[in-house]
Design a protein around this motif. Sequence first.
Motif, PDB file in Angstrom:
ATOM      1  N   SER A  31     -26.882   8.387  61.129  1.00 23.64           N
ATOM      2  CA  SER A  31     -26.308   9.821  60.207  1.00 23.64           C
ATOM      3  C   SER A  31     -26.878  10.512  59.613  1.00 23.64           C
ATOM      4  O   SER A  31     -26.981  12.183  59.392  1.00 23.64           O
ATOM      5  N   GLY A  32     -27.709   9.951  58.544  1.00 19.22           N
ATOM      6  CA  GLY A  32     -28.531  11.373  57.108  1.00 19.22           C
ATOM      7  C   GLY A  32     -29.200  11.978  58.058  1.00 19.22           C
ATOM      8  O   GLY A  32     -29.654  13.122  57.644  1.00 19.22           O
ATOM      9  N   PHE A  33     -30.134  11.125  58.921  1.00 13.68           N
ATOM     10  CA  PHE A  33     -31.006  11.850  59.834  1.00 13.68           C
ATOM     11  C   PHE A  33     -31.470  12.608  60.503  1.00 13.68           C
ATOM     12  O   PHE A  33     -31.969  13.464  61.523  1.00 13.68           O
ATOM     13  N   SER A  60     -36.434  19.943  61.343  1.00 11.76           N
ATOM     14  CA  SER A  60     -37.790  19.289  60.832  1.00 11.76           C
ATOM     15  C   SER A  60     -38.510  18.262  59.996  1.00 11.76           C
ATOM     16  O   SER A  60     -37.102  17.680  59.196  1.00 11.76           O
ATOM     17  N   ILE A  61     -39.382  18.055  60.190  1.00 15.81           N
ATOM     18  CA  ILE A  61     -40.376  16.970  58.875  1.00 15.81           C
ATOM     19  C   ILE A  61     -39.624  16.873  57.617  1.00 15.81           C
ATOM     20  O   ILE A  61     -39.777  16.286  56.682  1.00 15.81           O
ATOM     21  N   ASP A  62     -39.898  18.998  56.759  1.00 12.57           N
ATOM     22  CA  ASP A  62     -40.006  18.832  56.106  1.00 12.57           C
ATOM     23  C   ASP A  62     -38.550  18.506  54.856  1.00 12.57           C
ATOM     24  O   ASP A  62     -37.639  17.798  54.623  1.00 12.57           O
ATOM     25  N   LEU A  65     -38.051  14.624  54.454  1.00 18.35           N
ATOM     26  CA  LEU A  65     -38.698  13.835  53.829  1.00 18.35           C
ATOM     27  C   LEU A  65     -37.771  14.979  52.498  1.00 18.35           C
ATOM     28  O   LEU A  65     -37.856  13.741  51.732  1.00 18.35           O
ATOM     29  N   GLU A  66     -36.919  15.971  52.943  1.00 23.30           N
ATOM     30  CA  GLU A  66     -36.020  16.555  51.954  1.00 23.30           C
ATOM     31  C   GLU A  66     -34.790  15.317  51.571  1.00 23.30           C
ATOM     32  O   GLU A  66     -34.407  14.641  50.562  1.00 23.30           O
ATOM     33  N   ARG A  67     -34.397  14.962  52.128  1.00 28.10           N
ATOM     34  CA  ARG A  67     -33.174  14.285  52.464  1.00 28.10           C
ATOM     35  C   ARG A  67     -33.732  12.531  52.346  1.00 28.10           C
ATOM     36  O   ARG A  67     -32.503  12.123  51.450  1.00 28.10           O
ATOM     37  N   ALA A  68     -34.796  11.950  53.537  1.00 32.38           N
ATOM     38  CA  ALA A  68     -35.105  11.141  52.377  1.00 32.38           C
ATOM     39  C   ALA A  68     -35.083  11.056  51.042  1.00 32.38           C
ATOM     40  O   ALA A  68     -35.005  10.127  50.323  1.00 32.38           O
ATOM     41  N   LYS A  69     -36.317  11.503  50.186  1.00 30.24           N
ATOM     42  CA  LYS A  69     -36.379  11.896  48.699  1.00 30.24           C
ATOM     43  C   LYS A  69     -34.212  11.728  48.218  1.00 30.24           C
ATOM     44  O   LYS A  69     -34.516  11.315  47.347  1.00 30.24           O
ATOM     45  N   LYS A  70     -33.503  12.996  48.858  1.00 31.70           N
ATOM     46  CA  LYS A  70     -32.412  12.719  48.184  1.00 31.70           C
ATOM     47  C   LYS A  70     -31.889  11.329  48.005  1.00 31.70           C
ATOM     48  O   LYS A  70     -31.208  11.122  46.842  1.00 31.70           O
ATOM     49  N   VAL A  91     -38.359   5.383  56.767  1.00 30.73           N
ATOM     50  CA  VAL A  91     -37.645   6.176  57.424  1.00 30.73           C
ATOM     51  C   VAL A  91     -37.491   6.203  58.806  1.00 30.73           C
ATOM     52  O   VAL A  91     -38.088   5.550  59.786  1.00 30.73           O
ATOM     53  N   SER A  92     -36.626   6.373  60.258  1.00 27.97           N
ATOM     54  CA  SER A  92     -36.381   6.059  61.389  1.00 27.97           C
ATOM     55  C   SER A  92     -37.671   6.554  61.813  1.00 27.97           C
ATOM     56  O   SER A  92     -38.267   7.761  61.910  1.00 27.97           O
ATOM     57  N   GLU A  93     -37.954   6.412  62.618  1.00 19.95           N
ATOM     58  CA  GLU A  93     -39.277   6.667  63.377  1.00 19.95           C
ATOM     59  C   GLU A  93     -38.999   7.397  64.364  1.00 19.95           C
ATOM     60  O   GLU A  93     -39.690   8.462  64.623  1.00 19.95           O
ATOM     61  N   ILE A  94     -37.400   6.909  65.079  1.00 20.52           N
ATOM     62  CA  ILE A  94     -37.221   8.185  66.378  1.00 20.52           C
ATOM     63  C   ILE A  94     -36.401   9.603  65.849  1.00 20.52           C
ATOM     64  O   ILE A  94     -37.327  10.535  66.471  1.00 20.52           O
TER      65      ILE A  94
END
Length: 403
Positions: free
Chosen positions: A190-192, A197-199, A202-207, A215-218
């Motif tokens: 749900s978060g991704f 965009s990839i940026d 990556l910003e959401r994963a960093k937070k 991170v989900s491959e899909i």
Amino acid sequence: MADETGSGEGTPPETASTPPNAPENVAVADTSSVSKPPAPEDRAELLTKARAFLHQPQIQREDGLSKRRFLAEKGLNDAEIEGLMRELPVKIPLVPPRSYPQPPPSNLPVLLLGLARVFSWIVGGTTALAFIYWRVLLPRVTATSTARGSLKSHQLSLIQKLNASLAALKESRSEMAAVLPKPEPHKEPSGFATCLSIDALLERAKKQNIEISSVSEISLLRCAISDFRKGSESRNPATEELFQILEGKIPWLVSEEGAPFEQRLWDTLSTCPLFVSNTSPAPDSPSAVPPADGHEILYWSFDPPAPPTPTALAQSLSALSTSISKPSADKHSPFQHALQSMTDFTGYISTQMYVPFVSLGSRYGTSSAMDPAEEEVRKEIRALKGLVLNRRTFLPNTSLRPQ
């Protein structure tokens, strides 16, 4: 033998006084006395005495060697001794006496007595052991066996009940799971799912403090396709172009640690049904001509899954949520009534400040009675004071909404 020789008849004293086993000094004395050859008449008399000596019963019991030695000591030569020995009667073997010795007592009674004692000990020990077994050991063994049997039957009954309850639970859960929505096999977290965009991904994963490998491959592949389509006028990326975008945004994929994750990306891209491969870069363009080496170039696009059909349970919950009235937007403070009461009380006190002066005597009851208006005001003041005190003491729960 000397006594027997002395008691014989016609035996001279010198002859009878020398036994066969006499001391050597006596024998030497006699041989010295007969060392001289006797006269013929003395020789005949010596033979007569020797013959009478040999016929005595006591001398006949002696062995022949002792007789020959004794006659040789008396002066007789071998020929005379041999002749005298031939004249002796044949020796008859001695007959044992008729009184035989008593045989030793038999050991059979002692043996039988010992066997009887051993048998009595065995019987007594066996009886004692049997008594101990029947009175001490057997009740305990029986009680232990009965307890084990009851415990086993109780455990079996509990296991049967557990199996029955598990079967009922499994059946009820299967019935309940039939109405529940099925999980989507390729659903993004749900978060991704909202990242385009990839940026942003990556910003959401960093937070959320999530590593890139988690991170989900899909989501990564979907965002890479979206980034490529933004810069290439809605053209689908090829495999090489897609991974070049990923490696440009995430340099970690080029390292040795990121090689397994890049392989996972390729496996997801080639196996997930959400990613569709075409031989043309755009749906309305013709197929590209394969290169000279014969390898066909694949262009990838993301086909989002169709929203699942809501189940009966989801429809029921949606209808229930729409039927429930929404709470009002304005929120009231739980102390609003108390504040309103205090405001009214303050206004009342302010209006009573300009009431005409009442003398001190009338306050203590010494003056005349108060008029009805003043008495009504006093009652209202007392009622309002009690209301304020009650509001302060019994405040309503802050979690409850005021009516």
